[in-house]
Design a protein around this motif. Structure first.
Motif, PDB file in Angstrom:
ATOM      1  N   UNK A  31      36.289  65.864 -13.298  1.00  0.00           N
ATOM      2  CA  UNK A  31      36.207  64.718 -12.384  1.00  0.00           C
ATOM      3  C   UNK A  31      37.590  64.236 -11.957  1.00  0.00           C
ATOM      4  N   UNK A  32      37.632  63.529 -10.856  1.00  0.00           N
ATOM      5  CA  UNK A  32      38.909  63.016 -10.345  1.00  0.00           C
ATOM      6  C   UNK A  32      39.399  63.889  -9.217  1.00  0.00           C
ATOM      7  N   UNK A  36      42.723  60.035  -5.634  1.00  0.00           N
ATOM      8  CA  UNK A  36      42.121  58.860  -6.253  1.00  0.00           C
ATOM      9  C   UNK A  36      43.242  58.044  -6.877  1.00  0.00           C
ATOM     10  N   UNK A  38      44.138  53.666  -8.370  1.00  0.00           N
ATOM     11  CA  UNK A  38      43.583  52.313  -8.567  1.00  0.00           C
ATOM     12  C   UNK A  38      43.286  51.698  -7.212  1.00  0.00           C
ATOM     13  N   UNK A  39      44.217  51.829  -6.281  1.00  0.00           N
ATOM     14  CA  UNK A  39      43.977  51.360  -4.927  1.00  0.00           C
ATOM     15  C   UNK A  39      43.580  52.559  -4.089  1.00  0.00           C
ATOM     16  N   UNK A 251      60.137  65.094 -21.637  1.00  0.00           N
ATOM     17  CA  UNK A 251      59.758  63.728 -21.299  1.00  0.00           C
ATOM     18  C   UNK A 251      60.671  62.728 -22.005  1.00  0.00           C
ATOM     19  N   UNK A 260      57.364  69.101 -17.782  1.00  0.00           N
ATOM     20  CA  UNK A 260      56.921  67.789 -17.304  1.00  0.00           C
ATOM     21  C   UNK A 260      55.976  67.928 -16.118  1.00  0.00           C
ATOM     22  N   UNK A 267      47.442  65.385 -15.236  1.00  0.00           N
ATOM     23  CA  UNK A 267      47.094  63.964 -15.201  1.00  0.00           C
ATOM     24  C   UNK A 267      46.813  63.494 -13.781  1.00  0.00           C
ATOM     25  N   UNK A 269      45.975  65.454 -11.194  1.00  0.00           N
ATOM     26  CA  UNK A 269      45.127  66.395 -10.445  1.00  0.00           C
ATOM     27  C   UNK A 269      45.878  66.963  -9.241  1.00  0.00           C
TER      28      UNK A 269
ATOM     29  N   UNK B 279      60.014  58.995 -18.038  1.00  0.00           N
ATOM     30  CA  UNK B 279      58.581  58.935 -18.291  1.00  0.00           C
ATOM     31  C   UNK B 279      58.205  58.245 -19.589  1.00  0.00           C
ATOM     32  N   UNK B 280      59.065  58.368 -20.582  1.00  0.00           N
ATOM     33  CA  UNK B 280      58.644  57.994 -21.919  1.00  0.00           C
ATOM     34  C   UNK B 280      59.062  56.567 -22.290  1.00  0.00           C
ATOM     35  N   UNK B 456      39.972  59.445 -19.737  1.00  0.00           N
ATOM     36  CA  UNK B 456      41.230  59.860 -19.112  1.00  0.00           C
ATOM     37  C   UNK B 456      41.279  59.223 -17.719  1.00  0.00           C
ATOM     38  N   UNK B 457      42.453  58.910 -17.258  1.00  0.00           N
ATOM     39  CA  UNK B 457      42.646  58.115 -16.037  1.00  0.00           C
ATOM     40  C   UNK B 457      41.823  58.601 -14.841  1.00  0.00           C
ATOM     41  N   UNK B 458      41.973  59.875 -14.495  1.00  0.00           N
ATOM     42  CA  UNK B 458      41.278  60.369 -13.302  1.00  0.00           C
ATOM     43  C   UNK B 458      39.763  60.391 -13.501  1.00  0.00           C
ATOM     44  N   UNK B 459      39.341  60.686 -14.722  1.00  0.00           N
ATOM     45  CA  UNK B 459      37.909  60.685 -15.008  1.00  0.00           C
ATOM     46  C   UNK B 459      37.386  59.258 -14.856  1.00  0.00           C
ATOM     47  N   UNK B 461      38.642  56.845 -12.985  1.00  0.00           N
ATOM     48  CA  UNK B 461      38.586  56.462 -11.575  1.00  0.00           C
ATOM     49  C   UNK B 461      37.313  57.008 -10.931  1.00  0.00           C
ATOM     50  N   UNK B 462      36.973  58.215 -11.294  1.00  0.00           N
ATOM     51  CA  UNK B 462      35.779  58.848 -10.753  1.00  0.00           C
ATOM     52  C   UNK B 462      34.520  58.128 -11.241  1.00  0.00           C
ATOM     53  N   UNK B 464      34.244  55.014 -12.144  1.00  0.00           N
ATOM     54  CA  UNK B 464      34.144  53.705 -11.503  1.00  0.00           C
ATOM     55  C   UNK B 464      33.712  53.844 -10.055  1.00  0.00           C
ATOM     56  N   UNK B 465      34.317  54.802  -9.390  1.00  0.00           N
ATOM     57  CA  UNK B 465      34.023  55.023  -7.980  1.00  0.00           C
ATOM     58  C   UNK B 465      32.563  55.410  -7.783  1.00  0.00           C
ATOM     59  N   UNK B 473      36.867  48.088 -16.860  1.00  0.00           N
ATOM     60  CA  UNK B 473      38.055  47.283 -16.622  1.00  0.00           C
ATOM     61  C   UNK B 473      38.609  47.618 -15.248  1.00  0.00           C
ATOM     62  N   UNK B 474      39.311  46.649 -14.680  1.00  0.00           N
ATOM     63  CA  UNK B 474      39.958  46.883 -13.400  1.00  0.00           C
ATOM     64  C   UNK B 474      41.036  45.835 -13.210  1.00  0.00           C
ATOM     65  N   UNK B 475      41.853  46.037 -12.233  1.00  0.00           N
ATOM     66  CA  UNK B 475      42.888  45.057 -11.938  1.00  0.00           C
ATOM     67  C   UNK B 475      43.382  45.298 -10.537  1.00  0.00           C
ATOM     68  N   UNK B 476      43.914  44.267  -9.933  1.00  0.00           N
ATOM     69  CA  UNK B 476      44.403  44.417  -8.562  1.00  0.00           C
ATOM     70  C   UNK B 476      45.592  43.487  -8.360  1.00  0.00           C
TER      71      UNK B 476
END
Lengths: 307, 574
Positions: A31-32, A36, A38-39, A251, A260, A267, A269, B279-280, B456-459, B461-462, B464-465, B473-476
């Motif tokens: 999925x994803x 995609x 948050x916005x 990282x 990386x 992550x 996609x 990143x870390x 996982x993040x993308x999963x 988002x899917x 929720x969508x 959870x959500x935020x804007x």
């Protein structure tokens, strides 16, 4: 030999094709998607983006296009991480960085691991052996991020002896190389120890000793050479791994390497980077395994390369 | 090393040449000014070519060396203003580019920037901007109205995430859908210094929009010359803002240098701005603590208390809300959750003050409405002050009592017979701690069982969508300072309406607010729409965001931030 090589390369192409195919479909099953977030973009914007990259086409068409690009050496462009940048450029840019630091780490692992393993075997049950065994167990067990963060806190933050990020100076190689080589080095030491012990117990070594052959020659000419086989087996995938970039090390120490991209592309996609890095990694892995097989023969002429 | 010296010398020569070009400009007026600037700029290029030999001329306008190294986000996906999507990317772009307006240095709003003046037609639909006379690209060419037209047309026709920013411009949406040609976009260059924008509907916050990174002007010749990678190459990423791109080492750092063609070059702080692309969390904190970066906004949550004690932790309000979404339509819906009484019971059983004080700890504020404070009406009054609060966060005990009572009224006294619910979160970033708290509070106060579904993040988002969840959870955080940025989320037509809340009355109020630029009428409509949210509670607001970062403010002056975009342009060492 030539026949063997041709055969291996043929198998390699098939393996790469299978790897590419499986990755392509599994990646699309998860999925994803690349657009995609948050916005979420508006429907119109999303449709326009998908059309731009051909993601609006049926999956089989996308697959066909990807493969035909691949044959021509075109890995496509990134959708998310480095918008519109050709994947081949990303690999060209970041692989040398990973490879540079990786080869230093491989060298360090071998140059330290093998002697330690030998020492451990020759001083079996003595204090040297005990120390090496404990240290190598810890080296294998402690995860890379713990090693990296601890080293960074001690040497970069507290003592301010070494830089904590980048690869700008020779000193900045120290911490990443230690982190990268700790685990393989420990593993090689343990492999070397057990294999050496095994060889030392063999009849021909006993014969050599009985004949009064010099201990040094016995150990380093006969025993060492024959006990290297398991280490070489391990080195193939290990080198492929280390060369293509340790994600954790890159990282944490902010090293612009391939590892990386590999993890971040999953992550986010970023399909084309996932494909490109997977195929590239698979190719390196296959190459290293092939080299190992050839090295076997050099080390042990009894091994036949007829597969 | 040698390279640095060459660069410095070249920069010095550029400065001197710019001083000369300024003098030249002073003599002219009107359109001829632009010409003079342009010619002087042509001269600059030559001067630069010979620059290696000429040592620091020491002319007026030379900047004292001050290199500021900061961390805000990791590797950006692009430095193309039209592509800018994430906050950290927009932030970098806003240091390089400047739109018709820019953020005020006190962090309270926007003011004109590349435009010196503008007029609005009586119906609020036609904006006519007059560009400043002293604006130049970093290669010395004058900025013209056509550069804005090119950028905006590209934004709506090229398939970009953020094209919705200018949805209010005439024909914008039609062009994005491919129904009209980009030349029909309601933006026109009347002459080099006059830009006319025609809107489809009046837009009270249009000046906020023209300060956004995506609406920055672009140089068509450079974009086309550089191909897909034009934005990553300092020779083609020619910008018109305070800084210009000097180097981009992938996954490592971006270096920007003060743009001597910028009209306020004299007052800029850092001569060089270095963005570390890290990143870390732990590594970023280590870099901050070892003094390698002067500003960082990513760090491990566990360290907050220690960082507060050290006096380097800073937090300012960030206009946005963190909330739970209760799914109204889709596979994951639990019918019992569709009762507003149940929703209110769930909401009241949570101690928001505890969440911000003991869990998140980054200076967040417990929410009692959906719309946070910070939006001013025409008379300078805050929208939040006149809003009807959803509940009183100061009396948790009473809220719990009311929650129990509401659940009983809904037919589930003491939670008996209520199905187990699930709360979906994405892994990481402290969401799990809030989820575990909610799970515990709902069990203790309402005797409702809740499982936590961490994805996982993308999963996520899917999930929720597609509506495959019960509560998520959500935020804007807002893109521009207007309640519309938040209120429009729950319109039926919104692509981000992940709760699948479809309410005609709500749609009508928000649409009515969008149809006028009379702030009083707009705020009245928003209040009415928000009242529907209070009554139906498709979302449960938890807290208003804060923008937390690490910076030793005893060492630096002149830092400001707006809409979560830290601005380093005027930072000076104390």
């Amino acid at each position: 030999m030539l026949k063997y090589l041709v055969k291996r390369i043929g198998t390699a192409v098939v393996t790469l094709f299978v790897a590419a195919t499986i990755t392509f479909f599994v990646m699309n099953l998860v999925p994803g998607g690349p657009f995609l977030s948050e916005k979420a973009p508006t429907a119109a914007a999303k449709a326009a983006m998908e059309a731009k990259y051909g993601l609006d086409k049926p999956l089989m068409v996308q697959y066909g296009r990807y493969l035909s690009g691949l044959v021509r050496g075109d890995f496509g462009v990134s959708y998310v991480q480095a918008k519109n940048k050709p994947i081949i450029d990303i690999i060209k840019q970041s692989f040398p960085v990973s490879a540079k630091i990786g080869s230093v780490a491989v060298l360090v692992s071998v140059l330290i691991g093998i002697p330690l393993g030998c020492l451990s075997a020759l001083r079996r049950e003595k204090w040297q052996d005990n120390v090496i065994r404990v240290v190598s167990t810890v080296g294998i067990a402690v995860p890379g991020f713990v090693v990296a963060t601890s080293l960074m806190i001690v040497f970069a933050v507290k003592l301010k002896l070494l830089p904590s990020s980048g690869l700008s100076t020779a000193a900045s190689y120290v911490l990443p190389v230690i982190t990268l080589s700790l685990s393989p080095c420990s593993y090689i030491a343990r492999l070397m120890r057990s294999s050496m012990l095994d060889v030392i117990g063999q009849d021909y070594i006993r014969t050599a000793r009985a004949k009064g052959m010099d201990e040094f020659v016995t150990t380093f000419k006969h025993a060492l050479r024959n006990s290297l086989i398991p280490v070489i087996t391990y080195m193939g995938p290990m080198i492929a791994n280390v060369l293509t970039g340790g994600f954790v090390v890159e990282k944490i120490f902010n090293i612009p390497g391939l590892g990386r991209y590999f993890v971040k592309s999953i992550e986010s996609r970023d399909y084309t980077i996932i494909m490109g890095t997977t195929i590239f990694y698979a190719a390196i892995l296959i190459l290293m395994t092939l080299i190992c097989d050839i090295v076997y023969k050099l080390v042990d002429p009894r091994i036949k390369l007829d597969a | 090393m040698k390279k640095t010296i060459l660069k410095k010398a070249a920069a010095a020569v550029l400065c001197a040449a710019m001083a000369a070009s300024l003098t030249a400009c002073g003599g002219g007026s009107g359109s001829s000014t632009g010409q003079a600037g342009s010619e002087a700029a042509g001269g600059n290029t030559q001067a630069e070519a010979q620059g290696g030999e000429t040592q620091a001329a020491g002319g007026a306008g030379e900047k004292a060396e001050f290199i500021l190294t900061v961390q805000n986000g990791s590797e950006p996906s692009s430095l193309d203003p039209n592509e800018a999507h994430a906050n950290d990317v927009m932030d970098k772009i806003l240091h390089m580019y400047e739109g018709l307006a820019k953020y005020r240095t006190d962090g309270t709003g926007v003011e004109l920037a590349q435009a010196s003046d503008y007029t609005v037609s009586d119906d609020g639909l036609v904006y006519t901007f007059t560009l400043r006379d002293d604006i130049f690209w970093s290669d010395g060419q004058p900025v013209v109205a056509g550069d804005f037209v090119y950028s905006w047309q590209r934004l709506v026709s090229g398939g970009y995430d953020n094209s919705y920013f200018i949805d209010m411009v005439l024909n914008s949406v039609e062009i994005q859908k491919g129904e009209k040609d980009k030349s029909e976009l309601g933006v026109k260059a009347i002459d080099d210094k006059t830009l006319e924008v025609t809107l489809k509907v009046p837009c009270a916050y249009f000046i906020e929009i023209v300060a956004a990174a995506v609406t920055s002007p672009l140089r068509q010749d450079m974009v086309e010359a550089g191909g897909d990678g034009w934005h990553a190459d300092p020779t083609t990423n020619i910008s018109n803002g305070a800084y210009k791109l000097a180097e981009w080492s992938n996954q490592e750092k971006i270096v920007m240098v003060a743009n001597d063609q910028y009209y306020d070059y004299e007052n800029l702080g850092p001569s060089q701005l270095v963005w570390m692309l890290m990143d870390d969390d732990n590594a970023i904190l280590a870099s901050f603590e070892s003094g390698e970066v002067a500003y960082a906004n990513t760090f491990p949550g566990e360290e907050i208390d220690r960082l507060k004690d050290a006096g380097v932790f800073q937090a300012v309000p960030l206009t946005g809300t963190y909330y739970m979404e209760i799914n109204c339509e889709g596979d994951g819906v639990i019918p019992e959750l569709n009762d507003p009484k149940v929703r209110r019971a769930l909401a009241l059983a949570l101690d928001r003050q505890y969440i911000v004080d003991a869990i998140t700890k980054k200076g967040e504020v417990a929410a009692d409405t959906f719309i946070p404070s910070g939006f001013l009406d025409g008379e300078g009054k805050d929208y939040y002050d006149s809003a009807d609060k959803f509940w009183d966060n100061s009396d948790y005990e009473a809220n719990c009592e009311e929650a129990k009572q509401l659940l009983a009224e809904a037919g589930f006294p003491d939670g008996v017979g209520f199905p187990a619910i699930s709360y979906s979160i994405n892994n990481g970033s402290g969401h799990a701690a809030i989820a575990e708290y909610a799970q515990n509070a709902w069990k203790e106060v309402l005797n409702i069982d809740c499982s936590i579904d961490s994805q996982e993040w993308q999963v996520f988002l899917d999930t929720r969508d597609s509506g495959n969840y019960a509560i998520a959870r959500a935020g804007w955080t807002v893109d521009y300072m207007d309640p519309a940025s938040l209120m429009e989320l729950w319109m039926t037509s919104s692509g981000n309406n992940d709760v699948h809340f479809y309410n005609d009355e709500y749609d009508n109020y928000v649409a009515a607010a969008a149809a006028t630029d009379d702030q009083k009428v707009r705020f009245d409509n928003f209040h009415k729409a928000e009242a529907i949210l209070k009554e139906q509670l498709p979302i449960i607001p938890l807290y208003y965001y804060s923008e937390a970062f690490l910076m030793d403010t005893s060492k630096y002056d002149g830092f400001y931030t707006y809409l979560a975009m830290p601005m380093f342009k005027y930072v000076k060492e104390k």
